[in-house]
Every structure is written in C-alpha cells, then in structure tokens.
Scaffold this motif. Structure first.
Motif, PDB file in Angstrom:
ATOM      1  N   TYR A 180      -8.469   4.620   6.075  1.00  0.00           N
ATOM      2  CA  TYR A 180      -7.577   5.691   5.629  1.00  0.00           C
ATOM      3  C   TYR A 180      -7.070   5.325   4.246  1.00  0.00           C
ATOM      4  N   TYR A 181      -7.120   6.314   3.325  1.00  0.00           N
ATOM      5  CA  TYR A 181      -6.619   6.033   1.976  1.00  0.00           C
ATOM      6  C   TYR A 181      -5.847   7.230   1.455  1.00  0.00           C
ATOM      7  N   ALA A 202     -10.128   8.853   1.957  1.00  0.00           N
ATOM      8  CA  ALA A 202     -11.291   8.047   2.346  1.00  0.00           C
ATOM      9  C   ALA A 202     -12.436   8.899   2.881  1.00  0.00           C
ATOM     10  N   THR A 203     -12.200  10.213   3.089  1.00  0.00           N
ATOM     11  CA  THR A 203     -13.310  11.073   3.520  1.00  0.00           C
ATOM     12  C   THR A 203     -14.466  11.016   2.521  1.00  0.00           C
ATOM     13  N   ASP A 212      -9.539   9.900  -6.251  1.00  0.00           N
ATOM     14  CA  ASP A 212     -10.656   8.963  -6.323  1.00  0.00           C
ATOM     15  C   ASP A 212     -10.324   7.647  -5.620  1.00  0.00           C
ATOM     16  N   LEU A 213     -11.314   7.104  -4.931  1.00  0.00           N
ATOM     17  CA  LEU A 213     -11.150   5.787  -4.318  1.00  0.00           C
ATOM     18  C   LEU A 213     -11.270   4.698  -5.371  1.00  0.00           C
ATOM     19  N   PRO A 214     -10.529   3.601  -5.228  1.00  0.00           N
ATOM     20  CA  PRO A 214     -10.683   2.467  -6.136  1.00  0.00           C
ATOM     21  C   PRO A 214     -12.112   1.914  -6.104  1.00  0.00           C
ATOM     22  N   ALA A 231       0.821  -1.216   0.000  1.00  0.00           N
ATOM     23  CA  ALA A 231       0.000   0.000   0.000  1.00  0.00           C
ATOM     24  C   ALA A 231       0.851   1.261   0.000  1.00  0.00           C
ATOM     25  N   ASP A 232       0.237   2.376  -0.293  1.00  0.00           N
ATOM     26  CA  ASP A 232       0.878   3.689  -0.154  1.00  0.00           C
ATOM     27  C   ASP A 232       1.498   3.807   1.225  1.00  0.00           C
TER      28      ASP A 232
END
Length: 385
Positions: free
Chosen positions: A177-178, A215-216, A185-187, A136-137
């Motif tokens: 958290y992303y 992720a907000t 954009d979220l996946p 992950a990031d």
C-alpha cells in the motif's frame, strides 16, 4: 440404361454401408468400455488439479498443513481400482505414485504436493518496520500496522531495497500500500532495478500481491497490467465532505461481482447499505486519492455497459468495484488480475480513493470495518491460491 445404372450404384452403396456398419460394430465390441483414469483427488479436503496428458496430479495444501499426514480421497469411474485406495493417509513429503487400474490396463500418475507458505508480508521503502511506522505517510503507516496486528504470527516486513526472489519464495501474500500528497508516482526504489526484477519473477512463478492506493500502478511496473488505462489519479490535500462514500460491487454492473471473495470470503466482515452498496468512509476530512482505470476506450465512444467484460476479455482483469452510483461501467476501482501468460500469479489492486486507512481529522471512520473486511478478505482469498 441410365436408370439401371443409377439403381446399380444405389444398391452397391447400400450394401457397402451395411457391411461397413457391421465391421464398425464388430470393432467397437473389443473396446474397453471404462476409461482408466482418476476422476478427482483431494488431500485433507483440498482438491488437486489433474493433468491426464502429462500424468501428473498437483496438490497445493494450505499453510501449516502437516505434509507427512495427509488423507487422500480419490474418485474414479465405476469399476476402476485406485492405488493407494481412497481414504489412505500418507506422507507426501516424498514422491507418491497414484494408479488407476481396470482389467489389464494401468495408468500411473505422479502426485506432486506442496504446502503454501504462511507468511503475509508488507512491502515498504523504510529499512525496518519500526522506521516505516515513524516516517511513512499516515495511511501507509496505519495500513502496515493493521497488517502486522492482523497477521501477527505470520507477519514479515519487506524492505524494497533488499528484497530478493529467494526471500519472496517464502511469502504467501505480499501487501503493498502506498500513498502521498503531491504525486501519484511510486518512488524509484519500487520501479527500478533488482526489486522490480524479483517481483516480476515472483508473479511469473505464481506469487500473489494485494496492491492498494497508489501502489495499484505496481501492476504496470511488473508488466502484468498491459491496459495503459490507469489514468484517473489524484493526490491532493485533504478536504471536508459531509457525505458518506461507498463502492458498488455489482448493483450497476452487467454481471454482479458481489459474491466475489473480497466481499464474502470471511462471512459478515463486509456489510451493504440499503441500496446494496458497500460504504467505506463517513462524513469528515478525506484525501480522495483515486487510482482508477478509464475504460471508456474499450467499446464505442463514451462510457457504456459491457466495458468491464471487455476489460476482462482483453487483460484477464476482473472488475470488482466502482464508485457507487456509477451506472455506465466507466472506471474500475478494484480489479483482480488473474493469471495470464507468462504470469502464473494473481494481483488484486484496490484503487478507490475513499478506502483510506487514517482519518486526517482524528475521527474513527464509521465504516472502517468494511475497509478492513475488504482487505482481509482479499488477503485470505489470495492466500488460498
């Protein structure tokens, strides 16, 4: 003649009023002077919610409470007897009736008790926690590692592809958290299909989520954030800055939120600077991946005081932070989305770009304690709801 008629009418009304008052007084004498109710009920110190109309008392106990050994403290108006008596220790795993008794009047309540689950989960797109840490990031991996270490006994990893509502029922708080470079954009794994449906049901039924970074926007995905104002977003490469960045929890608010649990739930975890702000990142490389709400359209043209109150009125979202030095309530950076029909659950969304988990130049952020403190306070606070 007209004068005599008026005098007659006046006398008639006066007599009628006199006897009317006498009749009312006689009626009131027969009323029960005591309201036969339960005023309050606590179980092991936790206050219950009483619905007098439905005759129910809902008691939600903290994680790991022994539901078979709960002491009830019950308060009622003077003269009202309660059964079971206050101070009684009971097994609440089965239905228990609580009665308020005065003279020949009895009111029964059904005591409904549940114990909150203890698990704190981290939601990710990798199949396993170990894979998430490896692939992950860097900020996502560090946030996940911190949650796992902080809540080791209760930690659970959720693979977004496999998550179900039944699985979520066993979770107290979900942390999501992303972060990434190049897109905010979220996946699709988070925004489409069964996982999305599971989280909608989870939040409708009272679930709690802490959203961070990109992720907000998940609050929009599940339909809770209906504002359409999450439009201030950035996702660029890291850059160097000589400044210390901070957030404001109320210095420039019309109504300060510095006493909110995200700052105070665990005493001493979050510290202010000399200006009353909360510093979050020191000098050095930072990515500044903001995910903020633009509140400028809520009142008159432009940004102005009072917009946070309007956001709360419209969307039941309490603004808890902006960037420090922002004096016009322009752009919420942390919001608590409180329950709002049909959602019984609560979301705290942290979108301030300076709240980063990993420093790109390898340094230790001098204000890492405030970042951890805000997250821990938020998780622990949500865990009590």
């Amino acid at each position: 003649m007209l004068y005599k008629f008026k005098c007659f009418i006046f006398c008639f009304l006066s007599i009628a009023a006199f006897f009317g008052c006498e009749e009312r007084e006689n009626y009131d004498k027969d009323l029960n002077p005591v309201l036969t109710t339960i005023s309050s009920l606590e179980g092991n110190g936790t206050r219950a919610n009483i619905d007098h109309l439905r005759g129910t008392i809902n008691l939600v106990l903290p994680p790991r409470t022994d539901i078979t050994n709960v002491e009830l403290v019950i308060d009622a108006p003077e003269g009202v007897e309660v059964s079971p008596s206050s101070g009684t220790t009971l097994d609440l795993s089965d239905r228990v009736d609580v009665s308020a008794i005065f003279a020949n009047s009895v009111r029964n309540y059904q005591l409904i008790t549940r114990v909150l689950p203890s698990k704190i989960a981290f939601l990710g797109e990798a199949a396993t926690f170990e894979e998430l840490i490896e692939t992950a990031d860097d900020d996502v991996a560090e946030a996940a590692r911190w949650v796992q270490e902080t809540y080791a006994e209760d930690f659970e990893y959720l693979n977004a592809e496999d998550v179900t509502y039944e699985q979520l029922q066993e979770i107290n708080v979900v942390v999501f958290y992303y972060d990434q470079v190049g897109s905010s954009d979220l996946p699709e794994i988070f925004t489409e299909g069964r996982p999305k449906s599971a989280f909608i049901q989870y939040l409708v039924e009272g679930g709690k989520m802490l959203l961070g970074g990109m992720a907000t926007s998940f609050a929009e995905t599940v339909g809770r954030d209906q504002s359409g104002l999450l439009t201030i977003q950035s996702n660029g490469e890291a850059f160097d800055s000589p400044d210390t960045w901070a957030i404001d929890g109320g210095v420039n608010f019309m109504n300060s939120k510095k006493s909110h649990p995200i700052y105070t739930f665990n005493e001493g975890l979050v510290e202010e600077d000399e200006n009353g702000y909360f510093p979050i990142i020191d000098a050095g490389l930072r990515e500044d991946h903001n995910n903020l709400w633009d509140a400028s359209s809520l009142l008159g043209p432009g940004n102005q005081q009072g917009q946070f109150g309007e956001f709360e009125r419209l969307y039941n979202g309490v603004v808890l932070a902006v960037w420090s030095g922002v004096a016009d309530e322009c752009c919420p950076g942390i919001i608590e989305f409180e329950p709002m029909t049909p959602y019984s659950g609560t979301i705290i969304a942290i979108g301030v770009g300076g709240i980063e988990w990993n420093m790109n130049d390898g340094r230790t952020n001098a204000y890492r304690g405030n970042v951890e403190g805000i997250y821990k306070n938020a998780i622990d606070y949500l865990g009590t709801l």
